[in-house]
Design a protein around this motif. Structure first.
Motif, PDB file in Angstrom:
ATOM      1  N   ARG A  63       0.818  -1.221   0.000  1.00  0.00           N
ATOM      2  CA  ARG A  63       0.000   0.000   0.000  1.00  0.00           C
ATOM      3  C   ARG A  63       0.846   1.262   0.000  1.00  0.00           C
ATOM      4  O   ARG A  63       0.407   2.312  -0.469  1.00  0.00           O
ATOM      5  N   LEU A  64       2.054   1.168   0.543  1.00  0.00           N
ATOM      6  CA  LEU A  64       2.926   2.340   0.597  1.00  0.00           C
ATOM      7  C   LEU A  64       3.503   2.688  -0.769  1.00  0.00           C
ATOM      8  O   LEU A  64       3.567   3.866  -1.147  1.00  0.00           O
ATOM      9  N   LEU A  65       3.926   1.677  -1.519  1.00  0.00           N
ATOM     10  CA  LEU A  65       4.625   1.911  -2.780  1.00  0.00           C
ATOM     11  C   LEU A  65       3.657   2.281  -3.901  1.00  0.00           C
ATOM     12  O   LEU A  65       2.502   1.860  -3.918  1.00  0.00           O
ATOM     13  N   ASP A  66       4.165   3.059  -4.861  1.00  0.00           N
ATOM     14  CA  ASP A  66       3.361   3.410  -6.032  1.00  0.00           C
ATOM     15  C   ASP A  66       3.100   2.163  -6.869  1.00  0.00           C
ATOM     16  O   ASP A  66       4.054   1.420  -7.203  1.00  0.00           O
ATOM     17  N   ILE A  72      11.859  -5.852   5.976  1.00  0.00           N
ATOM     18  CA  ILE A  72      11.680  -5.802   4.524  1.00  0.00           C
ATOM     19  C   ILE A  72      12.167  -4.427   4.095  1.00  0.00           C
ATOM     20  O   ILE A  72      11.681  -3.410   4.598  1.00  0.00           O
ATOM     21  N   ALA A  73      13.129  -4.381   3.192  1.00  0.00           N
ATOM     22  CA  ALA A  73      13.740  -3.091   2.875  1.00  0.00           C
ATOM     23  C   ALA A  73      14.050  -2.993   1.393  1.00  0.00           C
ATOM     24  O   ALA A  73      14.255  -4.000   0.710  1.00  0.00           O
ATOM     25  N   GLY A  74      14.081  -1.761   0.899  1.00  0.00           N
ATOM     26  CA  GLY A  74      14.442  -1.536  -0.485  1.00  0.00           C
ATOM     27  C   GLY A  74      14.218  -0.096  -0.901  1.00  0.00           C
ATOM     28  O   GLY A  74      13.722   0.733  -0.132  1.00  0.00           O
ATOM     29  N   ILE A  75      14.581   0.187  -2.132  1.00  0.00           N
ATOM     30  CA  ILE A  75      14.392   1.512  -2.714  1.00  0.00           C
ATOM     31  C   ILE A  75      13.190   1.453  -3.649  1.00  0.00           C
ATOM     32  O   ILE A  75      13.141   0.615  -4.558  1.00  0.00           O
ATOM     33  N   GLY A  76      12.235   2.305  -3.391  1.00  0.00           N
ATOM     34  CA  GLY A  76      11.034   2.321  -4.214  1.00  0.00           C
ATOM     35  C   GLY A  76      10.472   3.730  -4.290  1.00  0.00           C
ATOM     36  O   GLY A  76      11.083   4.697  -3.816  1.00  0.00           O
ATOM     37  N   VAL A  99       8.085   9.867  -5.284  1.00  0.00           N
ATOM     38  CA  VAL A  99       9.397  10.212  -4.740  1.00  0.00           C
ATOM     39  C   VAL A  99      10.205   8.937  -4.511  1.00  0.00           C
ATOM     40  O   VAL A  99       9.736   8.005  -3.855  1.00  0.00           O
ATOM     41  N   ARG A 100      11.409   8.907  -5.042  1.00  0.00           N
ATOM     42  CA  ARG A 100      12.301   7.755  -4.810  1.00  0.00           C
ATOM     43  C   ARG A 100      12.761   7.788  -3.356  1.00  0.00           C
ATOM     44  O   ARG A 100      13.355   8.767  -2.911  1.00  0.00           O
ATOM     45  N   CYS A 101      12.486   6.714  -2.625  1.00  0.00           N
ATOM     46  CA  CYS A 101      12.749   6.673  -1.179  1.00  0.00           C
ATOM     47  C   CYS A 101      13.443   5.375  -0.783  1.00  0.00           C
ATOM     48  O   CYS A 101      13.334   4.361  -1.478  1.00  0.00           O
ATOM     49  N   LEU A 110      18.267  10.000  -0.295  1.00  0.00           N
ATOM     50  CA  LEU A 110      16.920   9.440  -0.353  1.00  0.00           C
ATOM     51  C   LEU A 110      16.164   9.729   0.949  1.00  0.00           C
ATOM     52  O   LEU A 110      16.697   9.502   2.032  1.00  0.00           O
ATOM     53  N   PRO A 111      14.924  10.195   0.875  1.00  0.00           N
ATOM     54  CA  PRO A 111      14.098  10.232   2.089  1.00  0.00           C
ATOM     55  C   PRO A 111      13.973   8.828   2.668  1.00  0.00           C
ATOM     56  O   PRO A 111      14.045   7.831   1.935  1.00  0.00           O
TER      57      PRO A 111
END
Length: 537
Positions: free
Chosen positions: A61-64, A95-99, A104-106, A140-141
């Motif tokens: 739900r958080l990611l685009d 659970i981690a990553g760049i998305g 906004v790339r975070c 990155l935020p």
């Protein structure tokens, strides 16, 4: 350049054998990744009973939708947290990553609270710190969805405790580097974990679920003998209205994540140039002619003004339950993110603290601030003095005086006492400053000034044993009130160049859009300064 001529033969037995071996390893990788997801999913019934989303549902739900996501340290802890490869669950309970969040790339980290209630592990700590370092290096935020039982005391290791301080060190560095830290607290955030929201720039807490305390009820009782429920000690409502730790309160996990997405959207990091498409206010700006009361003693909710200025009349309240008489929040004007600070009453210690924090956050994100003045000033009285009104008001003044973003002030109603200063009056150099025709500005109300001087005069007479001339005091009072009233009007202050003009309230949105565009152009324009003024020859 010459095209490379491959010598590989994909149809050969050697190539096919190599391919099969590689696919087998990839299958093993996917199996290990799935192991963590499967173990976490076993808690589904428990999550469902309390109306919570599973960690991977929260991430989804958080990611685009449809945007790329790059996992980080997906096998963290494999062979480290448990030496038995068949039993070890990789991922470090994170659970981690760049998305991408609202474009906004975070850097995103989600506590996998489906595994051991999200208890912190050595590998999980290292993974989290590596993600923080990557966020710093790549500007990155940092978005963190937290629900953790804290450290597993049965598996305590002193080295884990000592190294774990790096998590908090990195959070402070992220914020100082101008990289927003957004934390959603879905459940417990205990002991050292309480500093995760404590060192965040924006905190969203889920009502009835989120808890944050340095010592939970069992440890509190063991350490001090004090007995308190977890809600009393560190529940959402307490942190939203008393401690001020929570900026936003959500009703459930989905709502909390939607708020986090709104926060990222309002930072304006997703566009370098053109704004997003926008809608005019749903509430007619023409109504601004009748929104404000002409008697400054009567209260008004300044959100009624904001809603007739911002795009689509949409508004995101910042810390609404803390220092509630001071209104802070985000909106947009013609697609561009803006921040507002306004007043629904005098500025109290909590309101001043909130405003100081909000001004600093706006500087971190580069968001221009609009001050809509309607205040009788900083609150006075014994209780407020004991609560530290002077030092908390000074925080607001310090933040404002050193703010670097474009600031625009509109005098909408009252502007009395030091409230004029704290709300970016002329002396604090707003980029532009305008007044509505009904605005009133003075060190205090005329009646207050006259009454104050009357009290002083009567006290002086009493000390001297002299009689009081009531008629003379009445005349003096009338003169003082008249003098204050004459100078307080917007026409008088504007005539003395104490603003940049008096405007029709109905033109406020258009005026703000124009001056904010002017400020943006100035920020983008490159000039070539000289060490001297160009001389004429």
């Amino acid at each position: 350049m010459t095209p490379f001529q491959s010598r590989l033969h994909p149809a050969s037995e050697a190539f096919q054998a190599q391919r099969a071996g590689m696919l087998s390893l990839i299958d093993e990788l996917r199996t290990l990744e799935q192991r963590a997801a499967d173990v976490s999913a076993r808690a589904a019934a428990s999550f469902e009973r309390r109306g919570a989303l599973l960690p991977r549902e929260r991430l989804g739900r958080l990611l685009d939708p449809g945007a790329p996501f790059l996992p980080i340290a997906n096998l963290a802890g494999y062979g480290m947290d448990d030496p038995d490869p068949a039993a070890c669950v990789p991922g470090g309970s994170q659970i981690a990553g760049i998305g991408f969040v609202s474009g906004v790339r975070c850097m995103v980290v989600v506590t996998d609270s489906g595994i051991d209630a999200g208890a912190l592990t050595e590998s999980g700590n290292q993974k989290l710190m590596r993600c923080q370092e990557l966020a710093l290096e790549n500007k990155l935020p940092f978005v963190h969805l937290v629900e953790s039982a804290g450290s597993n005391l049965r598996k305590y290791r002193v080295e884990k405790f000592i190294r774990g301080g790096g998590m908090f060190y990195n959070l402070a560095r992220l914020s100082a580097a101008g990289l927003p830290v957004v934390t959603v607290v879905h459940g417990s955030s205990t002991a050292g974990g309480a500093y995760m929201p404590g060192l965040s720039d924006y905190v969203v807490m889920v009502r009835g679920r989120a808890k944050a305390f340095l010592a939970g009820p069992p440890l509190l009782k063991a350490a001090t003998g004090e007995i308190a429920t977890d809600e009393e000690l560190g529940g959402t409502d307490m942190h939203a209205s008393v401690s001020g730790l929570a900026e936003y309160v959500a009703e459930d996990d989905a709502h909390a994540i939607a708020v986090a997405r709104d926060i990222m959207a309002n930072l304006g990091w997703q566009r370098a140039d053109d704004p997003a498409p926008f809608q005019p206010p749903r509430l007619d700006p023409e109504q601004l002619a009748g929104v404000m009361v002409l008697e400054h003693r009567k209260p008004i909710d300044m959100r009624e003004v904001i809603a007739r200025v911002v795009d689509d009349s949409c508004w995101m309240d910042f810390k609404p339950d803390y220092g509630a008489a001071t209104v802070c929040g985000h909106g947009r004007i013609e697609g561009h993110p803006v921040a507002f600070v306004s007043n629904n009453g005098p500025i109290d210690p909590a309101g001043a603290t909130k405003a100081a924090q909000f001004i600093q956050l706006c500087n971190q994100s580069g968001t221009p601030i609009i001050f809509l003045q309607n205040t009788t000033g900083f609150i006075v009285g014994r209780h407020s003095e004991e609560a530290g009104m002077i030092k908390h008001g000074s925080k607001m003044i310090q933040a404002l005086a050193n703010s670097q973003v474009a600031q625009v002030t509109i005098h909408c109603g009252a502007s009395f006492g030091a409230g004029n200063y704290g709300m970016c009056g002329r002396a604090f150099h707003p980029r532009f400053c305008f007044s509505w025709p009904n605005a009133r500005t003075a060190v205090m109300g005329g009646e207050q000034a006259a009454t104050t001087l009357e009290i002083v005069a009567r006290q002086q007479a009493a000390r001297k044993g002299a009689a009081v001339d009531d008629a003379k005091l009445a005349a003096q009072k009338q003169e003082i009130v008249a003098n204050f009233e004459r100078q307080a009007s917007a026409f008088h202050t504007s005539g003395h160049l104490l603003d940049d003009g008096v405007i029709d309230p109905r033109d406020t949105r258009a005026v703000l859009a124009f001056v904010l565009a002017t400020a943006r152009e100035a920020a983008q324009r490159k000039t070539n300064p000289l060490q001297f003024g160009v001389a004429r020859f």
